[in-house]
Design an enzyme around this catalytic site. Structure first.
Site, PDB file in Angstrom:
ATOM      1  N   ASP A   1      -3.481 -11.101   3.704  1.00  0.00           N
ATOM      2  CA  ASP A   1      -4.269 -12.398   3.597  1.00  0.00           C
ATOM      3  C   ASP A   1      -3.723 -13.575   2.784  1.00  0.00           C
ATOM      4  OD1 ASP A   1      -4.474 -10.986   1.463  1.00  0.00           O
ATOM      5  OD2 ASP A   1      -6.862 -11.238   1.270  1.00  0.00           O
TER       6      ASP A   1
ATOM      7  N   ARG B   1     -13.887  -9.303  11.789  1.00  0.00           N
ATOM      8  CA  ARG B   1     -13.892 -10.625  12.783  1.00  0.00           C
ATOM      9  C   ARG B   1     -12.898 -10.636  13.709  1.00  0.00           C
ATOM     10  NH1 ARG B   1     -12.954 -16.098  10.021  1.00  0.00           N
ATOM     11  NH2 ARG B   1     -11.440 -14.859   8.939  1.00  0.00           N
TER      12      ARG B   1
ATOM     13  N   SER C   1      -6.511  -6.153   5.210  1.00  0.00           N
ATOM     14  CA  SER C   1      -6.444  -6.330   3.885  1.00  0.00           C
ATOM     15  C   SER C   1      -6.444  -4.852   3.002  1.00  0.00           C
ATOM     16  CB  SER C   1      -7.417  -7.150   3.485  1.00  0.00           C
ATOM     17  OG  SER C   1      -7.320  -8.519   4.143  1.00  0.00           O
TER      18      SER C   1
END
Length: 628
Positions: free
Chosen positions: A367, A249, A313
């Site tokens: 995250d 994203r 991540s």
């Protein structure tokens, strides 16, 4: 209903009909005798005798009875009396059949079967002694329930032998219950055990923070170089990248401060082809930069230079906020030339190769930290982040003086605990049940992430499946017959736990989930047991998570020399959000084990996207303050 069916009233019904017919001049030439008017003079034994159709035996019985009541019956009177008896007994049998069919349908629906095969045990003088009742009952049941294959079995000594059978069944059930509880006992944790988990996790935290013991500590307590939470003054446009799987994203986050404080977000999702995931590092980061260029053009911001936060991540070792050495790829990524290299440098190199725009890469973000920062923007007391989803992790604001891997003593820094690895040094061995060992040994990383394997969504369904297999092997479930699907690793998804434990879900719906697992012959009793197993496994997970969180908030309280601490935990993850009881048990456990802390929980929205932008915004705010 009983008065329309049972033997106690059948004869009386016949007598009342005969009285009415006589009074209306239809039988007995209108004669009504004291005998006929006497209540109870016509009993069900008489009805059975009158309906005996062997060699006119029934008509002879009718004549004998009627003369005994002082009447002088003709042949037609005896035939009419026999017909009244037939009507009353037929109605009784048919009403009984109709109610039995509704019971059979309920059983069939409970079993979710297209056709029911069952046996009805029957006792009682009417059923056994009446010449036509049983035949009429059987015929009507089969007519009303063609989808039920019903057998009737006459009982012998239901009150004596039956009482012994009830006792024997109760004994068997009690033994089975005791065996089930014995199997589940290792999965049930007492308060003392939870306090011990808390104490050991506190020790592991200290070891991870200390330079001397950091290397062998199970908790790595990684410095994130995030030195503050949002204070509400953050302002401006920020880019965020979120790379954690096959989708990637790019986000534009607009922060507005002041009275009309707001967060406006725009994002676009790009896929990463399999060949790029497993190609070279240059190809992967060139693809990422191409996606960023496309997004800036899409937003009409071509050529803009914006501060950027990068949620990456994968396991990284950070030396500063805008640097992270990739330790190893996970989640199917195998791009070459990346492991052991700073991913921010790889990104900047790709931007330079593109030569179309420039970006100010301010922060590399975990995250869990993003979750804490997102909630910190809403609640200034939020200084702990928690993720309980497919995996689990936590972070919190630690005093810099305690983070020995970082120079300096002033201020605070967010520490990424990587707490899923707690227990890898044997800290949880006494609490691990045989089911935990089986799940660990068959996992992709045996001996690693032991705490995570007892808590997170990726493993709970697998623990439940192994308990169900044990129950079935001992004949306590599914009639002792496991299906091939139940033997398949990973078939019992954690979402099934959330569905099965939902208070709104009827046992019939639980059975439909079990049927999806190939357990087509499961019973309602099986559904109750499966629900209990799910409850025990998820409760333990929530309690273990609560014990860990209690250790974290108590450490923050002690760090600050407070008797009482008010703190908010920012939480994300499907297990926390979707499981009907997990969050409640987690709260209860923290409250019990950390009485000096008043802990609130705030659900995070988009910790990896919005959180990355907020970390960048806070870093920019602090950088600007340092310049001034």
């Amino acid at each position: 209903f009983e008065k329309m069916i049972s033997g106690f009233y059948m004869g009386e019904l016949v007598r009342l009909i005969l009285v009415k017919m006589a009074k209306e001049q239809m039988i007995f030439q209108g004669q009504v005798t004291p005998g006929l008017l006497t209540r109870g003079s016509f009993n069900t034994g008489h009805v059975s005798a009158i309906e005996d159709d062997r060699d006119n035996a029934g008509l002879l019985a009718a004549e004998t009875l009627l003369r005994g009541l002082g009447l002088s019956p003709s042949t037609e009177d005896c035939v009419a009396t026999q017909r009244v008896c037939q009507v009353v007994s037929s109605r009784s049998a048919h009403l009984c059949a109709a109610s039995l069919v509704s019971v059979l349908r309920q059983i069939r629906d409970n079993k979710a079967a297209e056709k029911l095969r069952t046996t009805i045990g029957v006792d009682g003088s009417v059923y056994k002694n009446h010449p036509q009742f049983a035949r009429k009952l059987h015929k009507m049941v089969r007519r009303l329930a063609p989808d039920c294959d019903v057998r009737f079995l006459s009982s012998g000594d239901g009150s004596g032998k039956g009482a012994a059978m009830v006792t024997a069944v109760a004994y068997r059930l009690a033994m089975q219950h005791a065996e089930r509880q014995r199997i589940l006992e290792p999965l049930r944790l007492g308060r003392e055990q939870l306090l011990e988990v808390k104490r050991r996790l506190e020790e592991a935290m200290e070891q991870g923070l200390a330079k001397e013991t950091h290397q062998q500590a199970s908790l790595k307590m990684l410095p994130t170089y995030v030195r503050a939470t949002p204070d509400g003054t953050e302002h401006g446009d920020f880019l965020a990248l979120d790379l954690g799987g096959t989708n990637f994203r790019v986000l534009l986050v607009r922060l507005r401060s002041g009275k009309k404080r707001s967060v406006e977000m725009h994002n676009k999702i790009y896929s990463i082809p399999q060949e790029t995931m497993q190609g070279t590092g240059e190809e992967l980061f060139d693809h990422i930069v191409q996606c960023i260029a496309d997004f800036l053009e899409y937003m009409g911001m071509k050529g803009a230079v914006l501060p950027l936060g990068f949620t990456f991540s994968f396991p990284c070792q950070q030396r500063q906020l805008d640097q992270g050495i990739l330790l190893r790829w996970t989640k199917g990524f195998k791009a070459t030339g990346c492991e052991g290299v700073d991913v921010v440098t790889l990104l900047k190199d790709a931007i330079r190769r593109k030569e179309k725009f420039d970006l100010d890469v301010v922060a590399l973000v975990n995250d869990t930290v993003g979750t804490m920062m997102t909630c910190g923007y809403e609640d200034p007391l939020c200084e702990v982040g928690l993720i309980v989803g497919t995996g689990t992790n936590a972070c919190y604001m630690e005093e810099v003086r305690n983070v020995e891997l970082v120079e300096g003593d002033e201020g605070r820094m967010c520490v990424n605990m990587e707490w899923g690895a707690f227990g890898d040094g044997g800290e949880l061995d006494e609490l691990c049940a045989e089911f935990d060992r089986v799940v660990d040994e068959s996992s992709n990383n045996p001996g690693k992430q032991r705490y995570e394997k007892m808590i997170s969504g990726m493993y709970l369904g697998e623990i439940v499946r192994n308990v169900l297999l044990e129950f079935t092997a001992k004949g306590l479930l599914f009639c002792g017959k496991p299906t091939e699907r139940l033997k398949t690793r990973g078939i019992f998804e954690t979402k099934f736990l959330s569905q099965i434990e939902s208070d709104r879900l009827a046992l019939r719906q639980v059975r439909s989930i079990l049927q999806h697992l190939g357990l087509t012959s499961s019973t309602c009793d099986d559904s109750i047991l499966v629900k209990e197993v799910c409850s025990v496994v998820s409760r333990r997970a929530a309690q273990l998570c609560g014990a860990g969180l209690a250790a974290v908030v108590d450490k923050v309280r002690r760090n600050r020399g407070l008797e009482h601490l008010r703190v908010t935990v920012g939480v994300d993850g499907t297990l926390y959000k979707l499981h009907p009881h997990f969050s409640g048990i987690l709260r209860e456990t923290v409250l019990d084990l950390a009485p000096g802390c008043e802990v609130s929980f705030l659900q995070s929205e988009d910790g990896s996207g919005k959180g990355a932008a907020l970390i960048t915004a806070v870093a920019c705010r602090m950088r600007d303050a340092a310049k001034h």
